[in-house]
Every structure is written in structure tokens, then in C-alpha cells.
Design a protein around this motif. Structure first.
Motif, PDB file in Angstrom:
ATOM      1  N   ALA A 261       3.376   6.216   8.742  1.00 52.45           N
ATOM      2  CA  ALA A 261       4.723   5.698   8.508  1.00 52.45           C
ATOM      3  C   ALA A 261       5.605   6.745   7.844  1.00 52.45           C
ATOM      4  O   ALA A 261       6.785   6.905   8.191  1.00 52.45           O
ATOM      5  N   ALA A 262       5.052   7.472   6.877  1.00 54.04           N
ATOM      6  CA  ALA A 262       5.826   8.510   6.198  1.00 54.04           C
ATOM      7  C   ALA A 262       6.216   9.624   7.171  1.00 54.04           C
ATOM      8  O   ALA A 262       7.353  10.118   7.153  1.00 54.04           O
ATOM      9  N   ALA A 263       5.276  10.013   8.030  1.00 57.20           N
ATOM     10  CA  ALA A 263       5.565  11.064   9.013  1.00 57.20           C
ATOM     11  C   ALA A 263       6.636  10.604   9.993  1.00 57.20           C
ATOM     12  O   ALA A 263       7.571  11.344  10.316  1.00 57.20           O
ATOM     13  N   GLN A 325       2.505   3.327  -2.264  1.00 53.57           N
ATOM     14  CA  GLN A 325       2.459   1.909  -2.613  1.00 53.57           C
ATOM     15  C   GLN A 325       3.417   1.096  -1.757  1.00 53.57           C
ATOM     16  O   GLN A 325       3.083  -0.002  -1.296  1.00 53.57           O
ATOM     17  N   GLY A 326       4.605   1.625  -1.527  1.00 48.15           N
ATOM     18  CA  GLY A 326       5.584   0.908  -0.723  1.00 48.15           C
ATOM     19  C   GLY A 326       5.097   0.661   0.687  1.00 48.15           C
ATOM     20  O   GLY A 326       5.193  -0.461   1.213  1.00 48.15           O
ATOM     21  N   TYR A 327       4.560   1.692   1.323  1.00 48.92           N
ATOM     22  CA  TYR A 327       4.061   1.520   2.683  1.00 48.92           C
ATOM     23  C   TYR A 327       2.835   0.608   2.720  1.00 48.92           C
ATOM     24  O   TYR A 327       2.695  -0.228   3.620  1.00 48.92           O
ATOM     25  N   MET A 328       1.957   0.754   1.750  1.00 44.97           N
ATOM     26  CA  MET A 328       0.729  -0.046   1.762  1.00 44.97           C
ATOM     27  C   MET A 328       1.011  -1.523   1.508  1.00 44.97           C
ATOM     28  O   MET A 328       0.301  -2.394   2.002  1.00 44.97           O
ATOM     29  N   GLN A 329       2.059  -1.829   0.759  1.00 42.13           N
ATOM     30  CA  GLN A 329       2.408  -3.226   0.498  1.00 42.13           C
ATOM     31  C   GLN A 329       2.913  -3.929   1.759  1.00 42.13           C
ATOM     32  O   GLN A 329       2.940  -5.157   1.811  1.00 42.13           O
ATOM     33  N   ARG A 330       3.307  -3.168   2.771  1.00 42.58           N
ATOM     34  CA  ARG A 330       3.747  -3.768   4.029  1.00 42.58           C
ATOM     35  C   ARG A 330       2.590  -4.011   4.992  1.00 42.58           C
ATOM     36  O   ARG A 330       2.789  -4.527   6.082  1.00 42.58           O
TER      37      ARG A 330
END
Length: 372
Positions: A261-263, A325-330
Motif C-alpha cells: 500500500a505504501a509503495a 499502523q495506519g495501513y495495518m488497521q485497514r
């Protein structure tokens, strides 16, 4: 000596009519219509493929369907094509050519094509038949089996989708000859996953046969694919819609999806491929369990060594912990705002746990992030 062909049955208890076969072997692409018998292919067929795969194999499949109305819809290559825009384009093609409920979708390509085709099939006219013809190792051992279909959203991977099983899966191992080393390695990451979560003997077999796999030895590769499909079929038969054991198939994926997601958010769809992100994520999960005293350093080292042999990354990219944390919470496994991770307890065993100690997770992430 002719190569052995394998047949794996995905049995769905109490839903026999939705059970289906996985056919594995060399040259099976030329026997598509024979392999799906006794099922009857509808008169309207759309072959969904991408710009790389279509020129190689679409004509081979299309030639076997001369007595049917066949359209070939080609999407762009890459994860960015697994989108609502692509979904709409395929739907428009079906509608403009007067396809009806008595039609079928053939997914000819890798995981992006398979996921998109499955979601189209699940939703067009409230559901039409579809067939998986995966052409990448990753798709052959993972995404083509089990009925998960989806498209991505800018907020995360696979957030829009449905469970929808194919009528059959046709795996032609000859298709793997055209894969780049990087794409091939991505598939091996998912093969290794099955050994970690389910079958210690298979993991040991992979260690012994790593070089033969890298050299794409046909017999070795066919066995690895067949065993991976057997394991996934057993898990899917027990838990089709991921209420329990099926979640184990997501080992490394919560971390891996954050990496992807970050990439993708940066616009770089080639920085990290799915299998690479899963490999790095798997080692973060193993690191976390080692810190908890529940996974040995020796087993972490075995996983790392095997990924290295398969030329897969063993460290995640640097990223602010708040972004992780933000991506993993989704992640779809989050429940009531609490993180649920798939964690190995030994080679051959894993479990799903709710994790509330973000500091401990952060420590594992930092330990397995790219060293300076």
C-alpha cells in the motif's frame, strides 16, 4: 518420460455442486474443453487477460471455442489494473455485446486477472460461471484456488470483493517458462508459506529441493504446485469464507499489504511485488513470535535462509511506524479496532491472534526493516 499430471479436488462440504477440480500438468492449455467436462461451457464466453499474457496464450484457448461467441478483453499489466475502473470496463464490454446470464468468464493470466475476472463473474447478472487458467506461479498456488475475488481501492488492497468459486482451475506448468525470475520468486514465497503454516515435512522438502525449483525442474515444480494446492484445498474445504483456519493463509499478508500500500500510494507499483511483500511480512511475524519466546531463532533462520535462496527480500522497507499502523488497521482481519495477526508457532504450525501490544509489534517491524 511423460510428466505426471495431478488432479486436486476442492470439496465444499454440503455444497457438492460447487466443488471443483484443479488440473495440474504440462501442456494442459491445449486440453481446456476436455478438462472441464462434464461441465458444459455456455455459448457466450469472455476471456479476460492482460497485455503480456494475451499474445502468448489467448489464441490457444480461443481456438478450442470455435463454436461459441468468444470475446477477448485485455487489461493493462500490473496491480494498478485491479481497479474499479477496470471492473467497469469489463462490465461495459459484456453489456455492449449483449452477454446474458448464460455466459462464462475465463481468467487467463496472473493474480490480478484472476481476482478481477472472479469479481466480474460474481457480480455480472448476479453471477455467471468462471474458470481460472492461472499463468504465474503465484496465481497457480494461491489466488486461483479458493474463490477469493476482489479489486483494490486507494485505501487498501482487496477491500472490494466477494467469495465466488470457479468451476475449475486449469494449471499448465509450461506457462511458467515465460516468467521473469522476479515473478517466479514471488510464487515461491507463497509455496514456502504452506510449509510454515501447515506442513513441516513440505517445508523440509523445499529446503532440499530449492535449487531444483530455482532451475524450474518440471517434475519438482509440478509436485510443489500440487502439494500447495492440496493444502489450500483442505483449508478452503474446512473454512470457505475465512471464519477460522483459512485466515492462516494470510501469513505475512497484514505486514505485506502495508508494504504494498505504501509503495502504491507513492505511485511505484514495481517497487514491491506481492510475493516479495509477503516474504518480508512473514519474517516480521516470525520475529515477533521469537521476541515472545514462542518461535525459535533456528526456525527464523531457516525461513530467512530459504527466502534468500529464492532471491526474495528478507527485510521490509523503512517506513514511519505511524504509517505501518495506519495501513495495518485497514486490514480485513481487524475486528473491533483490534489487530489480528497470523503468527507461526513452529515450522508447520500457525495461529490467529488478537494483538494489542503495538510496541511489541513495532519492535519486530524495526528489527526486520532494511538495515542502513
Amino acid at each position: 518420460m511423460s510428466l505426471q499430471k495431478h488432479h486436486v479436488r476442492v470439496g465444499l462440504p454440503q455444497q457438492h455442486e460447487r466443488s471443483y477440480s484443479i488440473h495440474i500438468g504440462a501442456g494442459l492449455l491445449t486440453a481446456f474443453t476436455d478438462l472441464i467436462a462434464p461441465r458444459t461451457l455456455p455459448k457466450q464466453v469472455l476471456i479476460l487477460t492482460d497485455a503480456n499474457v494475451g499474445p502468448l496464450y489467448a489464441n490457444t484457448v480461443q481456438q478450442q471455442l470455435a463454436d461459441r461467441t468468444v470475446l477477448v478483453h485485455t487489461i493493462n499489466v500490473g496491480e494498478q489494473a485491479k481497479s474499479l475502473a477496470s471492473f467497469t470496463e469489463v462490465m461495459t464490454t459484456l453489456i455492449e455485446h449483449n452477454f446474458n446470464r448464460d455466459s462464462a468468464i475465463i481468467a487467463l493470466g496472473g493474480g490480478v486477472v484472476g481476482d478481477l475476472a472472479g469479481f466480474v463473474a460474481a457480480t455480472f447478472q448476479r453471477g455467471v460461471d468462471f474458470y481460472q487458467v492461472p499463468t504465474t506461479l503465484l496465481a497457480q498456488v494461491d489466488s486461483s484456488v479458493g474463490g477469493k475475488t476482489a479489486v483494490n481501492h486507494p485505501g487498501g488492497k482487496n477491500l472490494i470483493g466477494a467469495f465466488y468459486q470457479p468451476q475449475a482451475v486449469i494449471i499448465d506448468t509450461n506457462c511458467l517458462e515465460t516468467l521473469t525470475p522476479r515473478d517466479f520468486a514471488c510464487g515461491l514465497a507463497e509455496v514456502v508459506k504452506y510449509g510454515i503454516i501447515y506442513d513441516a515435512d513440505f517445508f523440509s522438502w523445499l529446503e532440499v529441493n530449492a535449487q531444483a525449483l530455482l532451475q524450474r525442474d518440471a517434475e519438482t515444480l509440478t509436485y510443489a504446485i500440487a502439494r500447495s494446492c492440496e493444502i489450500k484445498a483442505e483449508i478452503v474445504a474446512e473454512d470457505e469464507q475465512e471464519h477460522g483456519i483459512r485466515a492462516l493463509l494470510n501469513l505475512g499478508h497484514t505486514f505485506g499489504h502495508a508494504i504494498e500500500a505504501a509503495a502504491h500510494a507513492s505511485g511505484d507499483y514495481k517497487a514491491w511485488f506481492h510475493g516479495e511483500a509477503v516474504a518480508a511480512g512473514t519474517l516480521i511475524a516470525a520475529q515477533y513470535m521469537q521476541q515472545q519466546g514462542e518461535f525459535t531463532h533456528a526456525d527464523v533462520a531457516r525461513i530467512e535462509r530459504l527466502f534468500k535462496q529464492f532471491e526474495l527480500p528478507i527485510y521490509a522497507p523503512e517506513m514511519p511506524l505511524s504509517q505501518w499502523q495506519g495501513y495495518m488497521q485497514r486490514d480485513k482481519k481487524v475486528k473491533a479496532g483490534k489487530l489480528r495477526l497470523i503468527l507461526p508457532t513452529a515450522i508447520g504450525r500457525a495461529e490467529v491472534r488478537t494483538v494489542t501490544d503495538w510496541d511489541a509489534v513495532s519492535q519486530a517491524i524495526l528489527a526486520r526493516s532494511a538495515p542502513q
